[in-house]
Scaffold this motif. Structure first.
Motif, PDB file in Angstrom:
ATOM      1  N   PRO A  16      21.347  58.129 -22.923  1.00  0.00           N
ATOM      2  CA  PRO A  16      20.270  57.342 -22.305  1.00  0.00           C
ATOM      3  C   PRO A  16      20.534  56.964 -20.850  1.00  0.00           C
ATOM      4  O   PRO A  16      19.588  56.869 -20.060  1.00  0.00           O
ATOM      5  N   ASP A  17      21.793  56.742 -20.479  1.00  0.00           N
ATOM      6  CA  ASP A  17      22.074  56.384 -19.084  1.00  0.00           C
ATOM      7  C   ASP A  17      21.731  57.532 -18.139  1.00  0.00           C
ATOM      8  O   ASP A  17      21.174  57.319 -17.052  1.00  0.00           O
ATOM      9  N   LEU A  18      22.059  58.756 -18.547  1.00  0.00           N
ATOM     10  CA  LEU A  18      21.740  59.922 -17.726  1.00  0.00           C
ATOM     11  C   LEU A  18      20.230  60.118 -17.647  1.00  0.00           C
ATOM     12  O   LEU A  18      19.679  60.390 -16.565  1.00  0.00           O
ATOM     13  N   THR A  19      19.549  59.957 -18.773  1.00  0.00           N
ATOM     14  CA  THR A  19      18.087  60.081 -18.792  1.00  0.00           C
ATOM     15  C   THR A  19      17.443  59.059 -17.870  1.00  0.00           C
ATOM     16  O   THR A  19      16.519  59.373 -17.108  1.00  0.00           O
ATOM     17  N   ALA A  20      17.939  57.821 -17.895  1.00  0.00           N
ATOM     18  CA  ALA A  20      17.384  56.771 -17.038  1.00  0.00           C
ATOM     19  C   ALA A  20      17.627  57.080 -15.558  1.00  0.00           C
ATOM     20  O   ALA A  20      16.754  56.827 -14.714  1.00  0.00           O
ATOM     21  N   ASP A  61      14.748  57.561 -12.651  1.00  0.00           N
ATOM     22  CA  ASP A  61      14.771  56.858 -11.362  1.00  0.00           C
ATOM     23  C   ASP A  61      14.750  57.849 -10.197  1.00  0.00           C
ATOM     24  O   ASP A  61      14.095  57.608  -9.169  1.00  0.00           O
ATOM     25  N   MET A  62      15.462  58.955 -10.348  1.00  0.00           N
ATOM     26  CA  MET A  62      15.523  59.941  -9.269  1.00  0.00           C
ATOM     27  C   MET A  62      14.166  60.595  -9.033  1.00  0.00           C
ATOM     28  O   MET A  62      13.771  60.827  -7.887  1.00  0.00           O
ATOM     29  N   PHE A  63      13.436  60.896 -10.105  1.00  0.00           N
ATOM     30  CA  PHE A  63      12.095  61.461  -9.923  1.00  0.00           C
ATOM     31  C   PHE A  63      11.188  60.479  -9.184  1.00  0.00           C
ATOM     32  O   PHE A  63      10.488  60.855  -8.233  1.00  0.00           O
ATOM     33  N   ARG A  64      11.202  59.225  -9.602  1.00  0.00           N
ATOM     34  CA  ARG A  64      10.332  58.237  -8.958  1.00  0.00           C
ATOM     35  C   ARG A  64      10.718  58.069  -7.481  1.00  0.00           C
ATOM     36  O   ARG A  64       9.847  58.029  -6.595  1.00  0.00           O
ATOM     37  N   GLY A  85       3.106  79.605  -3.882  1.00  0.00           N
ATOM     38  CA  GLY A  85       2.338  78.451  -4.348  1.00  0.00           C
ATOM     39  C   GLY A  85       2.609  78.063  -5.786  1.00  0.00           C
ATOM     40  O   GLY A  85       1.938  77.177  -6.336  1.00  0.00           O
ATOM     41  N   VAL A  86       3.592  78.710  -6.427  1.00  0.00           N
ATOM     42  CA  VAL A  86       3.959  78.342  -7.793  1.00  0.00           C
ATOM     43  C   VAL A  86       4.827  77.085  -7.735  1.00  0.00           C
ATOM     44  O   VAL A  86       5.761  76.991  -6.937  1.00  0.00           O
ATOM     45  N   ARG A  87       4.498  76.111  -8.583  1.00  0.00           N
ATOM     46  CA  ARG A  87       5.218  74.834  -8.594  1.00  0.00           C
ATOM     47  C   ARG A  87       6.393  74.905  -9.565  1.00  0.00           C
ATOM     48  O   ARG A  87       6.262  75.440 -10.676  1.00  0.00           O
ATOM     49  N   HIS A  88       7.525  74.336  -9.156  1.00  0.00           N
ATOM     50  CA  HIS A  88       8.730  74.308  -9.988  1.00  0.00           C
ATOM     51  C   HIS A  88       9.184  72.861 -10.115  1.00  0.00           C
ATOM     52  O   HIS A  88       9.367  72.170  -9.107  1.00  0.00           O
ATOM     53  N   VAL A  89       9.352  72.397 -11.363  1.00  0.00           N
ATOM     54  CA  VAL A  89       9.712  71.002 -11.630  1.00  0.00           C
ATOM     55  C   VAL A  89      10.884  70.964 -12.602  1.00  0.00           C
ATOM     56  O   VAL A  89      10.913  71.735 -13.575  1.00  0.00           O
ATOM     57  N   GLY A  90      11.831  70.066 -12.359  1.00  0.00           N
ATOM     58  CA  GLY A  90      12.903  69.935 -13.330  1.00  0.00           C
ATOM     59  C   GLY A  90      14.101  69.179 -12.798  1.00  0.00           C
ATOM     60  O   GLY A  90      14.061  68.546 -11.745  1.00  0.00           O
ATOM     61  N   HIS A  91      15.185  69.244 -13.579  1.00  0.00           N
ATOM     62  CA  HIS A  91      16.460  68.650 -13.199  1.00  0.00           C
ATOM     63  C   HIS A  91      17.561  69.631 -13.586  1.00  0.00           C
ATOM     64  O   HIS A  91      17.380  70.451 -14.503  1.00  0.00           O
ATOM     65  N   ILE A  92      18.682  69.567 -12.900  1.00  0.00           N
ATOM     66  CA  ILE A  92      19.827  70.416 -13.216  1.00  0.00           C
ATOM     67  C   ILE A  92      21.087  69.562 -13.147  1.00  0.00           C
ATOM     68  O   ILE A  92      21.361  68.908 -12.133  1.00  0.00           O
ATOM     69  N   VAL A  93      21.844  69.572 -14.227  1.00  0.00           N
ATOM     70  CA  VAL A  93      23.112  68.857 -14.322  1.00  0.00           C
ATOM     71  C   VAL A  93      24.261  69.843 -14.085  1.00  0.00           C
ATOM     72  O   VAL A  93      24.244  70.965 -14.592  1.00  0.00           O
ATOM     73  N   LYS A 136      19.593  67.608 -19.408  1.00  0.00           N
ATOM     74  CA  LYS A 136      20.083  66.253 -19.688  1.00  0.00           C
ATOM     75  C   LYS A 136      20.672  66.111 -21.085  1.00  0.00           C
ATOM     76  O   LYS A 136      21.376  65.124 -21.373  1.00  0.00           O
ATOM     77  N   ASP A 137      20.406  67.092 -21.953  1.00  0.00           N
ATOM     78  CA  ASP A 137      20.969  67.073 -23.300  1.00  0.00           C
ATOM     79  C   ASP A 137      22.216  67.939 -23.421  1.00  0.00           C
ATOM     80  O   ASP A 137      22.781  68.077 -24.508  1.00  0.00           O
ATOM     81  N   GLY A 138      22.612  68.579 -22.307  1.00  0.00           N
ATOM     82  CA  GLY A 138      23.811  69.412 -22.320  1.00  0.00           C
ATOM     83  C   GLY A 138      23.556  70.857 -22.666  1.00  0.00           C
ATOM     84  O   GLY A 138      24.508  71.636 -22.818  1.00  0.00           O
ATOM     85  N   ALA A 139      22.291  71.266 -22.787  1.00  0.00           N
ATOM     86  CA  ALA A 139      21.964  72.663 -23.100  1.00  0.00           C
ATOM     87  C   ALA A 139      22.045  73.514 -21.828  1.00  0.00           C
ATOM     88  O   ALA A 139      21.680  73.053 -20.744  1.00  0.00           O
ATOM     89  N   PRO A 140      22.509  74.777 -21.944  1.00  0.00           N
ATOM     90  CA  PRO A 140      22.616  75.646 -20.765  1.00  0.00           C
ATOM     91  C   PRO A 140      21.261  75.883 -20.115  1.00  0.00           C
ATOM     92  O   PRO A 140      20.219  75.940 -20.788  1.00  0.00           O
ATOM     93  N   LEU A 141      21.291  76.031 -18.798  1.00  0.00           N
ATOM     94  CA  LEU A 141      20.065  76.147 -18.025  1.00  0.00           C
ATOM     95  C   LEU A 141      20.295  77.132 -16.886  1.00  0.00           C
ATOM     96  O   LEU A 141      21.358  77.142 -16.265  1.00  0.00           O
ATOM     97  N   LEU A 142      19.304  77.983 -16.637  1.00  0.00           N
ATOM     98  CA  LEU A 142      19.340  78.881 -15.489  1.00  0.00           C
ATOM     99  C   LEU A 142      17.993  78.792 -14.785  1.00  0.00           C
ATOM    100  O   LEU A 142      16.950  78.920 -15.429  1.00  0.00           O
ATOM    101  N   VAL A 143      18.029  78.559 -13.478  1.00  0.00           N
ATOM    102  CA  VAL A 143      16.808  78.445 -12.690  1.00  0.00           C
ATOM    103  C   VAL A 143      16.913  79.373 -11.495  1.00  0.00           C
ATOM    104  O   VAL A 143      17.925  79.377 -10.790  1.00  0.00           O
TER     105      VAL A 143
END
Length: 218
Positions: free
Chosen positions: A49-53, A57-60, A91-99, A143-150
Protein backbone atom coordinates in the motif's frame (compact mmCIF):
# COMPACT_ATOMS: atom_id res chain seq x y z
CA UNK A 1 -3.92 1.05 -33.86
CA UNK A 2 -5.34 1.66 -30.34
CA UNK A 3 -5.21 5.27 -29.21
CA UNK A 4 -4.16 4.46 -25.62
CA UNK A 5 -1.66 2.03 -24.11
CA UNK A 6 -1.78 1.51 -20.33
CA UNK A 7 1.19 -0.28 -18.77
CA UNK A 8 2.32 -1.10 -22.30
CA UNK A 9 -0.96 -2.81 -23.24
CA UNK A 10 -3.64 -1.50 -25.64
CA UNK A 11 -6.77 -0.17 -23.95
CA UNK A 12 -10.12 0.55 -25.60
CA UNK A 13 -10.83 3.72 -23.61
CA UNK A 14 -9.28 5.71 -20.79
CA UNK A 15 -10.21 8.86 -18.81
CA UNK A 16 -8.44 12.20 -19.35
CA UNK A 17 -6.48 11.69 -16.12
CA UNK A 18 -5.23 8.39 -14.70
CA UNK A 19 -7.55 7.21 -11.87
CA UNK A 20 -4.55 7.15 -9.51
CA UNK A 21 -4.51 10.96 -9.56
CA UNK A 22 -7.96 11.12 -7.96
CA UNK A 23 -6.66 9.22 -4.93
CA UNK A 24 -3.35 11.02 -4.62
CA UNK A 25 -2.10 14.20 -2.99
CA UNK A 26 0.16 16.86 -4.47
CA UNK A 27 3.78 16.72 -3.33
CA UNK A 28 6.49 19.33 -3.68
CA UNK A 29 8.62 18.91 -6.82
CA UNK A 30 12.35 18.91 -6.07
CA UNK A 31 14.57 21.24 -8.09
CA UNK A 32 17.95 20.87 -9.74
CA UNK A 33 20.73 21.22 -7.16
CA UNK A 34 18.95 19.16 -4.49
CA UNK A 35 20.99 16.09 -3.59
CA UNK A 36 18.23 13.53 -4.14
CA UNK A 37 18.18 14.39 -7.86
CA UNK A 38 21.90 13.89 -8.34
CA UNK A 39 22.56 10.41 -7.00
CA UNK A 40 21.30 6.99 -8.15
CA UNK A 41 18.10 5.89 -6.44
CA UNK A 42 17.61 2.69 -4.44
CA UNK A 43 15.79 -0.32 -5.86
CA UNK A 44 12.22 -0.79 -4.69
CA UNK A 45 12.14 -3.95 -2.57
CA UNK A 46 8.79 -3.60 -0.79
CA UNK A 47 5.52 -3.81 -2.71
CA UNK A 48 2.28 -2.86 -1.03
CA UNK A 49 0.00 0.00 0.00
CA UNK A 50 2.82 2.48 0.64
CA UNK A 51 4.14 2.05 -2.90
CA UNK A 52 0.62 2.33 -4.34
CA UNK A 53 0.03 5.54 -2.38
CA UNK A 54 3.32 7.00 -3.64
CA UNK A 55 2.31 6.23 -7.24
CA UNK A 56 -1.08 7.90 -6.65
CA UNK A 57 0.65 11.02 -5.32
CA UNK A 58 3.11 11.05 -8.22
CA UNK A 59 0.34 10.95 -10.83
CA UNK A 60 -1.50 13.83 -9.17
CA UNK A 61 1.70 15.85 -8.81
CA UNK A 62 2.66 15.21 -12.44
CA UNK A 63 -0.70 16.47 -13.74
CA UNK A 64 -0.67 19.54 -11.51
CA UNK A 65 2.85 20.38 -12.76
CA UNK A 66 1.78 19.73 -16.40
CA UNK A 67 4.39 17.03 -16.93
CA UNK A 68 4.53 14.00 -19.22
CA UNK A 69 6.52 11.97 -16.68
CA UNK A 70 7.71 12.16 -13.07
CA UNK A 71 10.32 10.16 -11.16
CA UNK A 72 10.13 9.43 -7.44
CA UNK A 73 13.21 11.50 -6.61
CA UNK A 74 11.39 14.47 -8.14
CA UNK A 75 9.08 14.29 -5.12
CA UNK A 76 12.01 13.69 -2.78
CA UNK A 77 11.74 9.90 -2.57
CA UNK A 78 14.96 7.97 -3.19
CA UNK A 79 13.43 5.03 -5.11
CA UNK A 80 13.71 3.71 -8.67
CA UNK A 81 10.20 4.47 -9.89
CA UNK A 82 8.52 6.76 -12.38
CA UNK A 83 5.04 7.48 -13.73
CA UNK A 84 4.08 8.82 -17.15
CA UNK A 85 1.20 10.02 -19.31
CA UNK A 86 2.80 10.86 -22.62
CA UNK A 87 1.94 10.84 -26.34
CA UNK A 88 4.21 9.46 -29.02
CA UNK A 89 4.77 11.18 -32.36
CA UNK A 90 1.72 9.42 -33.86
CA UNK A 91 -0.57 10.84 -31.17
CA UNK A 92 -0.94 7.52 -29.33
CA UNK A 93 -1.21 8.09 -25.57
CA UNK A 94 0.89 6.02 -23.15
CA UNK A 95 0.04 5.89 -19.42
CA UNK A 96 1.58 3.93 -16.60
CA UNK A 97 4.26 3.45 -13.97
CA UNK A 98 7.52 1.49 -13.96
CA UNK A 99 9.30 0.21 -10.86
CA UNK A 100 13.06 -0.44 -11.00
CA UNK A 101 13.31 0.62 -14.67
CA UNK A 102 16.27 -0.39 -16.81
CA UNK A 103 16.76 1.13 -20.27
CA UNK A 104 17.85 -1.58 -22.69
CA UNK A 105 20.88 -0.78 -24.87
CA UNK A 106 19.99 -0.40 -28.55
CA UNK A 107 22.08 -1.33 -31.55
CA UNK A 108 23.61 2.00 -32.70
CA UNK A 109 23.08 0.96 -36.32
CA UNK A 110 19.35 0.53 -35.76
CA UNK A 111 18.64 3.80 -33.99
CA UNK A 112 18.29 7.43 -35.00
CA UNK A 113 19.08 10.40 -32.77
CA UNK A 114 16.46 13.14 -32.51
CA UNK A 115 17.72 16.53 -31.35
CA UNK A 116 14.51 18.06 -30.04
CA UNK A 117 13.28 20.26 -27.21
CA UNK A 118 13.18 18.77 -23.75
CA UNK A 119 12.08 20.18 -20.41
CA UNK A 120 12.00 18.95 -16.83
CA UNK A 121 9.66 19.66 -13.94
CA UNK A 122 12.73 20.00 -11.73
CA UNK A 123 14.11 22.75 -13.99
CA UNK A 124 10.86 24.75 -14.16
CA UNK A 125 10.31 26.76 -17.33
CA UNK A 126 13.45 25.76 -19.25
CA UNK A 127 13.40 23.89 -22.59
CA UNK A 128 16.59 22.89 -24.41
CA UNK A 129 17.43 20.67 -27.40
CA UNK A 130 18.76 17.29 -26.20
CA UNK A 131 19.75 14.44 -28.55
CA UNK A 132 17.91 11.21 -27.71
CA UNK A 133 17.36 7.94 -29.61
CA UNK A 134 14.04 7.76 -31.48
CA UNK A 135 13.23 4.43 -29.79
CA UNK A 136 13.43 3.21 -26.19
CA UNK A 137 12.76 -0.12 -24.48
CA UNK A 138 12.44 -0.17 -20.69
CA UNK A 139 12.15 -3.27 -18.53
CA UNK A 140 10.99 -3.20 -14.93
CA UNK A 141 8.14 -4.19 -12.64
CA UNK A 142 4.65 -2.97 -11.88
CA UNK A 143 3.47 -1.95 -8.39
CA UNK A 144 2.66 -5.59 -7.61
CA UNK A 145 6.11 -6.83 -8.61
CA UNK A 146 5.05 -8.37 -11.94
CA UNK A 147 7.52 -8.07 -14.87
CA UNK A 148 6.87 -5.21 -17.25
CA UNK A 149 8.23 -4.16 -20.64
CA UNK A 150 7.38 -0.82 -22.24
CA UNK A 151 8.51 0.33 -25.68
CA UNK A 152 8.30 3.85 -27.03
CA UNK A 153 9.13 5.83 -30.14
CA UNK A 154 9.57 9.54 -30.79
CA UNK A 155 8.51 11.81 -27.95
CA UNK A 156 7.49 8.88 -25.74
CA UNK A 157 10.94 7.31 -26.21
CA UNK A 158 12.40 10.64 -25.04
CA UNK A 159 10.16 10.51 -21.96
CA UNK A 160 11.23 6.95 -21.09
CA UNK A 161 14.93 7.83 -21.46
CA UNK A 162 14.52 11.09 -19.49
CA UNK A 163 12.76 9.42 -16.55
CA UNK A 164 15.21 6.49 -16.46
CA UNK A 165 18.00 9.08 -16.31
CA UNK A 166 16.32 10.53 -13.22
CA UNK A 167 16.36 7.27 -11.27
CA UNK A 168 20.05 6.93 -12.21
CA UNK A 169 20.76 10.32 -10.66
CA UNK A 170 20.97 12.32 -13.89
CA UNK A 171 19.03 15.38 -15.02
CA UNK A 172 18.89 16.45 -18.65
CA UNK A 173 21.19 19.38 -17.90
CA UNK A 174 23.95 16.80 -17.45
CA UNK A 175 23.67 16.08 -21.19
CA UNK A 176 24.25 19.72 -22.16
CA UNK A 177 27.41 21.75 -22.67
CA UNK A 178 28.37 24.21 -19.95
CA UNK A 179 27.06 27.11 -22.01
CA UNK A 180 23.75 25.35 -22.71
CA UNK A 181 23.35 24.47 -19.03
CA UNK A 182 23.77 28.11 -18.03
CA UNK A 183 21.21 29.14 -20.65
CA UNK A 184 18.72 26.60 -19.28
CA UNK A 185 19.20 27.83 -15.71
CA UNK A 186 18.68 31.43 -16.89
CA UNK A 187 15.44 30.40 -18.64
CA UNK A 188 14.29 28.70 -15.44
CA UNK A 189 15.09 31.72 -13.29
CA UNK A 190 13.12 33.97 -15.66
CA UNK A 191 10.05 31.72 -15.87
CA UNK A 192 9.99 30.08 -12.45
CA UNK A 193 7.36 32.35 -10.85
CA UNK A 194 5.02 31.96 -13.81
CA UNK A 195 5.39 28.17 -13.71
CA UNK A 196 4.69 28.00 -9.97
CA UNK A 197 1.63 30.22 -10.30
CA UNK A 198 0.23 27.87 -12.94
CA UNK A 199 0.92 24.83 -10.75
CA UNK A 200 -0.89 26.44 -7.83
CA UNK A 201 -3.92 27.16 -10.04
CA UNK A 202 -3.90 23.57 -11.32
CA UNK A 203 -3.70 22.18 -7.76
CA UNK A 204 -6.73 24.26 -6.78
CA UNK A 205 -8.66 23.06 -9.85
CA UNK A 206 -7.85 19.41 -9.07
CA UNK A 207 -9.01 19.90 -5.48
CA UNK A 208 -12.33 21.38 -6.69
CA UNK A 209 -12.82 18.44 -9.06
CA UNK A 210 -12.25 15.92 -6.28
CA UNK A 211 -14.70 17.77 -4.01
CA UNK A 212 -17.30 17.71 -6.80
CA UNK A 213 -16.73 13.99 -7.33
CA UNK A 214 -17.32 13.38 -3.64
CA UNK A 215 -20.52 15.45 -3.64
CA UNK A 216 -22.01 13.48 -6.52
CA UNK A 217 -20.78 10.11 -5.28
CA UNK A 218 -18.74 9.59 -8.45
Amino acid sequence: MPSVFVQGRPTASYPPFAPEARRGSVRRVTEVGEGVLHRPCRDVTEFGPDLTALIDDMFRTMYVAEGAGLAANQVGVDLRLFVYDCPDDEGVRHVGHIVNPVLEPLDPAARRLLDEGEGCLSVPGAVMAVPRPDRAVVRGLDKDGAPLLVEGTGYFARCLAHETDHVNGQVYLDRLSGRERKAALRQSADRREEVFARRAANAAAFARDRTADGATGA
